[in-house]
Design a protein around this motif. Structure first.
Motif, PDB file in Angstrom:
ATOM      1  N   GLN A   1       1.170  -1.034   0.239  1.00  0.00           N
ATOM      2  CA  GLN A   1      -0.027   0.125  -0.140  1.00  0.00           C
ATOM      3  C   GLN A   1       1.248   0.987  -0.022  1.00  0.00           C
ATOM      4  N   ALA A   2       0.125   2.203  -0.709  1.00  0.00           N
ATOM      5  CA  ALA A   2       1.006   3.595  -0.674  1.00  0.00           C
ATOM      6  C   ALA A   2       0.981   4.218   0.415  1.00  0.00           C
ATOM      7  N   GLY A   3       1.388   3.939   1.189  1.00  0.00           N
ATOM      8  CA  GLY A   3       1.791   4.678   2.782  1.00  0.00           C
ATOM      9  C   GLY A   3       2.795   4.165   3.676  1.00  0.00           C
ATOM     10  N   GLY A   4       3.609   4.461   4.569  1.00  0.00           N
ATOM     11  CA  GLY A   4       4.031   3.879   5.536  1.00  0.00           C
ATOM     12  C   GLY A   4       4.613   3.185   5.959  1.00  0.00           C
ATOM     13  N   ASN A   5       3.165   3.190   6.748  1.00  0.00           N
ATOM     14  CA  ASN A   5       2.830   1.739   7.556  1.00  0.00           C
ATOM     15  C   ASN A   5       2.972   0.726   7.065  1.00  0.00           C
ATOM     16  N   SER A   6       3.330   0.408   5.457  1.00  0.00           N
ATOM     17  CA  SER A   6       3.254  -0.449   4.900  1.00  0.00           C
ATOM     18  C   SER A   6       4.631  -0.551   4.277  1.00  0.00           C
ATOM     19  N   SER A   7       6.035   0.170   4.884  1.00  0.00           N
ATOM     20  CA  SER A   7       7.432   0.140   4.745  1.00  0.00           C
ATOM     21  C   SER A   7       8.212  -1.113   4.987  1.00  0.00           C
ATOM     22  N   PRO A   8       7.457  -1.714   6.340  1.00  0.00           N
ATOM     23  CA  PRO A   8       8.814  -2.743   7.411  1.00  0.00           C
ATOM     24  C   PRO A   8       9.010  -3.204   5.976  1.00  0.00           C
ATOM     25  N   PRO A   9       8.097  -4.212   5.643  1.00  0.00           N
ATOM     26  CA  PRO A   9       8.703  -5.459   4.636  1.00  0.00           C
ATOM     27  C   PRO A   9       9.961  -5.044   4.100  1.00  0.00           C
ATOM     28  N   ALA A  10       9.620  -3.689   2.891  1.00  0.00           N
ATOM     29  CA  ALA A  10      10.082  -3.734   1.775  1.00  0.00           C
ATOM     30  C   ALA A  10      11.505  -3.019   1.887  1.00  0.00           C
TER      31      ALA A  10
ATOM     32  N   LEU B   1       8.578   7.340   5.011  1.00  0.00           N
ATOM     33  CA  LEU B   1       7.864   6.204   4.634  1.00  0.00           C
ATOM     34  C   LEU B   1       6.780   6.288   3.191  1.00  0.00           C
ATOM     35  N   ASP B   2       5.830   8.050   3.450  1.00  0.00           N
ATOM     36  CA  ASP B   2       4.824   7.891   3.052  1.00  0.00           C
ATOM     37  C   ASP B   2       5.750   7.819   1.110  1.00  0.00           C
ATOM     38  N   ALA B   3       6.662   8.663   1.092  1.00  0.00           N
ATOM     39  CA  ALA B   3       7.438   8.656  -0.448  1.00  0.00           C
ATOM     40  C   ALA B   3       7.867   7.672  -0.830  1.00  0.00           C
ATOM     41  N   PHE B   4       8.826   6.365   0.254  1.00  0.00           N
ATOM     42  CA  PHE B   4       9.260   5.521   0.038  1.00  0.00           C
ATOM     43  C   PHE B   4       8.236   4.767  -0.526  1.00  0.00           C
ATOM     44  N   MET B   5       7.106   4.114   0.172  1.00  0.00           N
ATOM     45  CA  MET B   5       6.213   3.459  -0.127  1.00  0.00           C
ATOM     46  C   MET B   5       5.254   3.871  -1.220  1.00  0.00           C
ATOM     47  N   ILE B   6       4.889   4.945  -1.271  1.00  0.00           N
ATOM     48  CA  ILE B   6       4.192   5.665  -3.148  1.00  0.00           C
ATOM     49  C   ILE B   6       5.244   4.640  -4.100  1.00  0.00           C
TER      50      ILE B   6
END
Length: 457
Positions: free
Chosen positions: A224-233, A423-428
């Protein structure tokens, strides 16, 4: 973009929805004393006898505890009446959906509210730079509040000892859980295609594509395009030799990070579930629990749900493994500790600190570990109660992944004052790669530019 609460409830596993009903309301009534294990009150006596602390010194005060609906809130809530009996301090609770909680808490703190007194927290740098968090070193050194020999910080995991330290050596939080990105395996699905447990990222891609069939995806991960989704990546980026932030500058447009995100995109676009671009942690967990994916990578704390036959259709065939690595490199999974902080505007700071000391003590940690919580205590991780509740294989994999993690690289992003927009920018960018909208190079270059602009203000 974060989804609305009603949408979240529809997509969350039943186990999470039922817990929300019990703990979602502000000022929720604590469980009746009769539902607690009989032995918990024996622990109360042991705590009182062994610690050189006057537990009753703040009797009559009330502290407000807020946090996310999470394994920690699930494990600590039934024990709160025990804390009140021990100390005379009452505790009110307000646990919310994680996305809702993380969005609302900074607004409340920025307004200068004196409550909550104690709260679960992740954006450490933001909280310190804005003056929201109470410094704790003085409380640890106050002998009327702390008995160092009894608390025994040497029993804390190495990562838990290092995690809360700010650059000046001050501590503004107490770690309350331990988790690292872990590989979950449906052994039957892999065996049906004669596939071994993958160890490298290339093997992971080969296996995921081989086992994808019919209604089963090869692998599920957050996108998902939001920072909360970033840990695995982020674990992919670290394992490829990259980083998120260095010297106050975003660096996830490096060749290493681009290669990592490219692999992440290949896995999910070629072997992931339909609609994976909207996946958050609860979608990943639900897919694995229901047998809709052969593999998944996410928090080690999912083990208790995965191994529970009442919640999981794959409990008997579930396996837990070390985070994959790039050939020639060691794995570096993303790790974190949820932390609990004291509100700098609280009117009950010392009572709040006494609560944190009790909640993370050896005795309390043994109790929460027996409920399946991955605590910060070595003694709790090695206890039979934890191994039984969490699963011995899951515990071994999680501990190995914690030991392989790089605390400094995790802290560099988690503790940055602009961690959320970064983190938001990263996951976008990751989402664009997964959905095929952009190449990894273009997506990460654009994401890094946006994140660095946020740092510059």
């Amino acid at each position: 973009m974060a989804q609305g609460e009603n949408s979240l409830n529809r997509q969350m596993p039943a186990s999470r929805r039922s817990f929300i009903k019990g703990l979602g309301a502000a000022g929720a009534v604590l469980p009746a004393l009769g539902v607690l294990p009989r032995w918990s009150f024996a622990q109360d006596a042991a705590i009182r006898a062994n610690a050189a602390i006057d537990w009753k010194q703040f009797a009559g005060q009330t502290i407000a505890l807020s946090g996310a609906i999470h394994p920690w809130s699930n494990a600590i809530t039934p024990l709160l009446p025990e804390f009140t009996i021990l100390t005379g301090i009452n505790v009110t609770i307000d646990f919310q959906l994680e996305t809702t909680y993380l969005g609302a808490l900074p607004i409340r703190l920025a307004r200068g509210s004196s409550t909550p007194d104690v709260f679960m927290f992740t954006t450490y740098g933001q909280g310190i730079s804005n003056g929201w968090l109470e410094p704790l070193n003085g409380y640890y050194s106050n002998r009327s509040l702390t008995d160092p020999a009894w608390y025994d910080e040497s029993d804390l995991l190495k990562t838990a000892r290092a995690f809360p330290l700010w650059s000046d050596g001050e501590r503004y939080a107490v770690p309350i859980t331990s988790e690292a990105m872990t590989l979950f395996i449906n052994r039957d699905a892999l065996a049906a295609k004669d596939q071994p447990i993958p160890q490298t990222f290339e093997e992971l891609l080969v296996t995921a594509k081989a086992v994808k069939a019919g209604g089963m995806s090869g692998i599920a991960m957050r996108a998902q395009a939001g920072g909360n989704s970033s840990p695995p990546a982020m674990g992919f980026v670290f394992s490829y030799g990259g980083a998120m932030v260095e010297h106050n500058r975003v660096v996830f447009a490096s060749p290493e990070a681009i290669a990592a995100v490219e692999m992440y995109g290949h896995l999910l676009s070629q072997a992931g579930p339909a609609g994976v671009g909207s996946y958050e942690w609860y979608n990943v967990l639900d897919d694995f629990l229901q047998g809709r994916t052969a593999m998944a990578i996410d928090s080690s704390n999912f083990a208790t749900d995965i191994s529970n036959p009442a919640k999981s259709r794959v409990a008997k065939q579930a396996g837990f493994a070390i985070f994959p690595h790039l050939a020639g490199r060691r794995p570096v999974p993303f790790m974190s500790h949820w932390q609990a902080c004291i509100n700098s505007k609280s009117r009950n700071k010392r009572a709040a600190f006494l609560f944190l000391l009790w909640a993370t003590s050896k005795a309390t940690s043994l109790q929460t570990a027996a409920a399946g919580l991955a605590t910060t205590r070595v003694s709790a991780w090695s206890s039979e109660g934890f191994k039984k509740a969490f699963g011995s294989q899951a515990a071994e994999a999680a501990l190995t992944n914690l030991q392989n993690a790089d605390v400094d690289r995790a802290k560099a992003i988690l503790f940055h004052p602009q961690s959320r927009p970064i983190l938001d920018a990263f996951m976008i960018g990751v989402n664009e790669v997964v959905n095929g909208a952009k190449s990894a190079k273009d997506a990460m270059t654009g994401a890094a530019e946006r994140a660095n602009a946020a740092i510059r203000g």
